[in-house]
Design a protein around this motif. Structure first.
Motif, mmCIF file in Angstrom:
data_model
loop_
_atom_site.group_PDB
_atom_site.id
_atom_site.type_symbol
_atom_site.label_atom_id
_atom_site.label_comp_id
_atom_site.label_asym_id
_atom_site.label_seq_id
_atom_site.Cartn_x
_atom_site.Cartn_y
_atom_site.Cartn_z
ATOM 1 N N ARG A 117 19.485 68.855 51.635
ATOM 2 C CA ARG A 117 18.478 67.857 51.263
ATOM 3 C C ARG A 117 18.896 66.449 51.686
ATOM 4 N NH1 ARG A 117 17.505 67.927 45.283
ATOM 5 N NH2 ARG A 117 18.566 69.931 45.425
ATOM 6 N N HIS A 118 20.200 66.228 51.692
ATOM 7 C CA HIS A 118 20.662 64.861 51.957
ATOM 8 C C HIS A 118 21.413 64.746 53.276
ATOM 9 C CE1 HIS A 118 19.444 63.569 47.966
ATOM 10 N NE2 HIS A 118 19.964 64.708 47.518
ATOM 11 N N LYS A 119 21.164 65.680 54.174
ATOM 12 C CA LYS A 119 21.958 65.692 55.408
ATOM 13 C C LYS A 119 21.732 64.447 56.269
ATOM 14 C CE LYS A 119 18.775 68.738 57.832
ATOM 15 N NZ LYS A 119 18.388 70.126 57.647
ATOM 16 N N SER A 120 20.650 63.752 56.071
ATOM 17 C CA SER A 120 20.396 62.544 56.867
ATOM 18 C C SER A 120 21.033 61.309 56.212
ATOM 19 C CB SER A 120 18.892 62.354 57.037
ATOM 20 O OG SER A 120 18.290 62.344 55.772
ATOM 21 N N ASP A 121 21.537 61.488 54.977
ATOM 22 C CA ASP A 121 22.123 60.345 54.279
ATOM 23 C C ASP A 121 23.646 60.358 54.474
ATOM 24 O OD1 ASP A 121 23.019 58.461 52.478
ATOM 25 O OD2 ASP A 121 21.360 58.828 51.079
ATOM 26 N N GLU A 122 24.143 59.524 55.389
ATOM 27 C CA GLU A 122 25.557 59.503 55.761
ATOM 28 C C GLU A 122 26.482 59.291 54.569
ATOM 29 O OE1 GLU A 122 27.578 59.992 58.447
ATOM 30 O OE2 GLU A 122 25.764 60.991 59.194
ATOM 31 N N GLN A 123 26.095 58.355 53.715
ATOM 32 C CA GLN A 123 26.938 57.991 52.578
ATOM 33 C C GLN A 123 27.195 59.184 51.670
ATOM 34 O OE1 GLN A 123 25.118 54.544 50.754
ATOM 35 N NE2 GLN A 123 26.799 53.265 51.534
ATOM 36 N N ILE A 124 26.160 59.900 51.362
ATOM 37 C CA ILE A 124 26.311 61.044 50.472
ATOM 38 C C ILE A 124 27.143 62.127 51.132
ATOM 39 C CG2 ILE A 124 25.053 62.944 49.363
ATOM 40 C CD1 ILE A 124 22.897 60.929 48.624
ATOM 41 N N VAL A 125 26.899 62.362 52.415
ATOM 42 C CA VAL A 125 27.654 63.388 53.133
ATOM 43 C C VAL A 125 29.150 63.027 53.114
ATOM 44 C CG1 VAL A 125 28.036 64.495 55.384
ATOM 45 C CG2 VAL A 125 25.708 64.015 54.603
ATOM 46 N N GLN A 126 29.420 61.761 53.362
ATOM 47 C CA GLN A 126 30.823 61.315 53.361
ATOM 48 C C GLN A 126 31.437 61.439 51.979
ATOM 49 O OE1 GLN A 126 31.206 57.407 55.049
ATOM 50 N NE2 GLN A 126 31.026 58.192 57.154
ATOM 51 N N ALA A 127 30.668 61.027 50.968
ATOM 52 C CA ALA A 127 31.162 61.102 49.594
ATOM 53 C C ALA A 127 31.523 62.530 49.240
ATOM 54 C CB ALA A 127 30.117 60.554 48.633
ATOM 55 N N LEU A 128 30.710 63.480 49.680
ATOM 56 C CA LEU A 128 30.971 64.895 49.396
ATOM 57 C C LEU A 128 32.245 65.357 50.098
ATOM 58 C CD1 LEU A 128 27.432 66.554 49.531
ATOM 59 C CD2 LEU A 128 28.934 66.421 47.556
ATOM 60 N N GLU A 129 32.449 64.843 51.318
ATOM 61 C CA GLU A 129 33.650 65.201 52.074
ATOM 62 C C GLU A 129 34.916 64.768 51.326
ATOM 63 O OE1 GLU A 129 33.652 67.015 54.834
ATOM 64 O OE2 GLU A 129 31.448 67.077 54.835
ATOM 65 N N GLU A 130 34.821 63.613 50.650
ATOM 66 C CA GLU A 130 35.960 63.042 49.930
ATOM 67 C C GLU A 130 36.405 63.934 48.782
ATOM 68 O OE1 GLU A 130 37.642 60.064 50.582
ATOM 69 O OE2 GLU A 130 36.482 60.212 52.453
ATOM 70 N N LEU A 131 35.437 64.636 48.192
ATOM 71 C CA LEU A 131 35.733 65.440 46.998
ATOM 72 C C LEU A 131 36.408 66.756 47.381
ATOM 73 C CD1 LEU A 131 32.370 64.955 45.110
ATOM 74 C CD2 LEU A 131 34.587 64.055 44.387
ATOM 75 N N ASP A 132 37.390 67.141 46.545
ATOM 76 C CA ASP A 132 38.026 68.439 46.769
ATOM 77 C C ASP A 132 37.201 69.544 46.141
ATOM 78 O OD1 ASP A 132 40.046 67.168 48.038
ATOM 79 O OD2 ASP A 132 41.276 66.977 46.210
ATOM 80 N N ASP A 133 36.721 69.226 44.938
ATOM 81 C CA ASP A 133 35.968 70.249 44.183
ATOM 82 C C ASP A 133 34.471 70.093 44.362
ATOM 83 O OD1 ASP A 133 38.086 71.567 43.214
ATOM 84 O OD2 ASP A 133 38.257 70.330 41.390
ATOM 85 N N ASN A 134 33.811 71.188 44.125
ATOM 86 C CA ASN A 134 32.335 71.163 44.096
ATOM 87 C C ASN A 134 31.918 70.479 42.805
ATOM 88 O OD1 ASN A 134 29.647 71.658 43.959
ATOM 89 N ND2 ASN A 134 29.788 73.889 44.272
ATOM 90 N N PRO A 135 31.256 69.336 42.888
ATOM 91 C CA PRO A 135 30.892 68.617 41.659
ATOM 92 C C PRO A 135 29.696 69.225 40.930
ATOM 93 C CG PRO A 135 30.012 67.471 43.533
ATOM 94 C CD PRO A 135 30.722 68.674 44.090
ATOM 95 N N LEU A 136 28.996 70.139 41.591
ATOM 96 C CA LEU A 136 27.756 70.678 41.000
ATOM 97 C C LEU A 136 28.016 71.988 40.283
ATOM 98 C CD1 LEU A 136 25.370 70.083 44.023
ATOM 99 C CD2 LEU A 136 25.594 68.669 41.984
ATOM 100 N N GLY A 137 27.228 72.220 39.230
ATOM 101 C CA GLY A 137 27.304 73.509 38.537
ATOM 102 C C GLY A 137 26.166 74.393 39.013
#
Lengths: 227, 306
Positions: B104-124
């Motif tokens: 859903r957010h693949k066009s949003d660079e910031q979110i994609v990068q933020a997800l890359e930073e995380l080790d764990d999956n933040p979503l349940g």
């Protein structure tokens, strides 16, 4: 043979009587005229004969059969023994002269061959051979009445009942209709006719029953119109 | 017997044709009646479909804590599926949830990068629950809340339930759906009953115009069946013709409405008309014939009493 035995008809819970103890008989082959003022009970009398109305007291016989004991389902076959002619003709307006007569035969269960043979004969008898495909609205009063007579006789009934058959006709048509009825009677059919027409009665020189206020006041073998 | 039948049929056809104007008015009234019936059927179908689509969009989402075990979630899922008021439970695992989120957010660079930073999956993971009926969501939500409370002390499983947020909307929708269904139901019945009465009365009047003739037929000694037959046959013909005419009228209407209903209700009424043509034909022509026949039979019975 028709036999009225002490027949009374009372309407309105006893307040007005259309017939009072009427007794008379008509033999086969007779021509009887019933005369009287309006309301004398002539039409009521005829209605009893075709079982359209029931007597309050007394019985009406056709041969040995009490007409008012006939079951509803046997009524149509009884009525086919009687041909009826009315003042207002009562033709089926959306049927031609031929079809009007054919209808009476169809109702009687006659075959198509009989119908094709008898209908033109009946129309010839009333002198209407050339109006066979006309609708009632295309015919004069006298012609309509002659179609009605042809319809009444086509099944060779035992009796012809004519209720004021000349009431709506001019003198010439009246004469023709009465001549036809006479001819039918001469061929052996009983005719019972009600009328107001003095000329018709006096010319006929047949039996006349005179009624007044629901009672028979005269019954003359070769009667005149006396009121 | 056969001759009589032939004569009755012929008389029926002739009567129909020679009283063309009367026949036409009877047909016209029955067509109006049947159009109401057919219209009610189509509108009912339209409402049914759109209501069930709306109902389908309503659900409860139960979001799991990120530490929730697959087994525990499986237990909750099967306990929900065991309830009679639950129609469907769809489980979206935390991995699928993450994938959806990424897509859903693949066009949003910031979110994609933020997800890359995380080790764990933040979503349940989460469960989407659909009830058999919208009115049942309340009790399903209560059940889930109790489940949440019971689990909370030992090992927390449920993070949050989004029902309360949607509660007002769901309640409102339930109310609207129920009211709409009741109103359409009552309106349809009123319309159908009144049109049937009008059609019945019209046929009675057409036979009334033949009252004199019926008395003449009786006097020449025609049997009741011989008199009744042609009129009943005419009633059948009125119904048959009206049914066909109604279908011919409805065809261009639904053809025109098809694209409109498609875009508005995502239900193409023209397709429904075509695929269910047999059913519609049977109902409309059938009720036309029944209406014509019953009306004629009742009307004629009045004039046959000696």
């Amino acid at each position: 043979m028709i036999y009225f035995d002490n027949v009374s008809k009372i309407y309105n819970g006893g307040r007005s009587a259309a017939l009072h103890d009427v007794t008379f008989q008509v033999a086969p082959g007779e021509f009887v005229s019933i005369v009287g003022h309006s309301g004398a009970g002539k039409t009521t009398l005829l209605k009893m004969l075709i079982a359209e109305d029931m007597p309050t007291r007394g019985q009406v016989f056709f041969e040995s059969l009490d007409i008012h004991t006939i079951s509803k389902s046997s009524l149509p076959s009884f009525r086919r023994k009687i041909g009826t002619v009315f003042q207002d003709f009562k033709l089926l307006s959306h049927k031609t002269a031929y079809e009007n007569i054919a209808f009476a035969m169809e109702a009687n269960g006659r075959t198509d061959e009989e119908i094709a043979e008898n209908v033109p004969q009946a129309l010839e008898l009333v002198d209407l051979g050339d109006k066979i495909w006309n609708f009632p609205h295309e015919l004069s009063g006298g012609e309509k009445q002659r179609v009605a007579i042809a319809r009444a006789i086509v099944n060779q009934p035992d009796i012809i009942i004519a209720d004021e058959p000349t009431g709506n006709l001019d003198p010439i048509a009246t004469y023709e209709v009465v001549q036809i009825l006479k001819k039918i009677n001469d061929l052996g059919t009983m005719v019972i006719m009600t009328t107001h027409n003095k000329g018709v009665i006096d010319a006929l020189e047949r039996r006349v029953i005179t009624m007044d206020e629901g009672r028979i006041v005269r019954d003359d073998v070769e009667g005149k119109y006396v009121l | 017997m056969l001759t009589s039948l032939k004569r009755v049929i012929r008389a029926g056809f002739i009567g129909f044709w020679r009283n063309a104007f009367v026949s036409l008015s009877a047909i016209f009234v029955i067509v109006v009646t049947l159009t109401v019936v057919g219209g009610a059927m189509l509108v009912g179908q339209l409402l049914d479909t759109s209501l069930s689509q709306i109902k389908d969009k309503v659900d409860i989402n139960v979001y799991m804590v990120t530490t929730a075990s697959e087994d525990a979630i499986g237990d909750l899922k099967s306990s929900l599926e065991g309830r009679s008021d639950v129609r469907q439970v769809i489980y979206t695992s935390k991995e699928e949830a993450l994938q959806d989120f990424r897509d859903r957010h693949k066009s949003d660079e910031q979110i994609v990068q933020a997800l890359e930073e995380l080790d764990d999956n933040p979503l349940g993971g989460f469960l989407s629950i659909r009830a058999e009926d919208t009115s049942r969501y309340e009790s399903i939500a209560t059940y889930l809340e109790q489940y949440q409370e019971a689990e909370q002390t030992t090992s927390p499983l449920i993070d949050r339930i989004n029902f309360n947020k949607n509660k007002v909307a769901i309640d409102k929708l339930t109310e609207i759906i129920n009211t709409t269904e009741q109103v359409t139901y009552i309106m349809t019945i009123i319309l159908i009953v009144s049109s049937i009465l009008i059609a019945f009365n019209t046929i009675r009047l057409t036979i009334y115009t033949s009252k004199e003739e019926i008395s003449v037929m009786r006097l020449v000694g025609a049997s009741n069946m011989f008199i009744r037959g042609p009129f009943i046959l005419q009633g059948v013909m009125y119904g048959l013709i009206s049914g066909v005419v109604t279908l011919l009228i409805l065809y261009p209407v639904v053809l025109w409405l098809g694209p409109v209903t498609e875009s508005f209700f995502s239900f193409n009424i023209f397709e429904y008309f075509v695929t269910n043509f047999g059913h519609l034909f049977f109902v409309l022509v059938g009720s036309g014939i029944v209406l014509g026949t019953v009306s004629s039979t009742f009307a004629i019975a009045r004039y046959l009493r000696v």
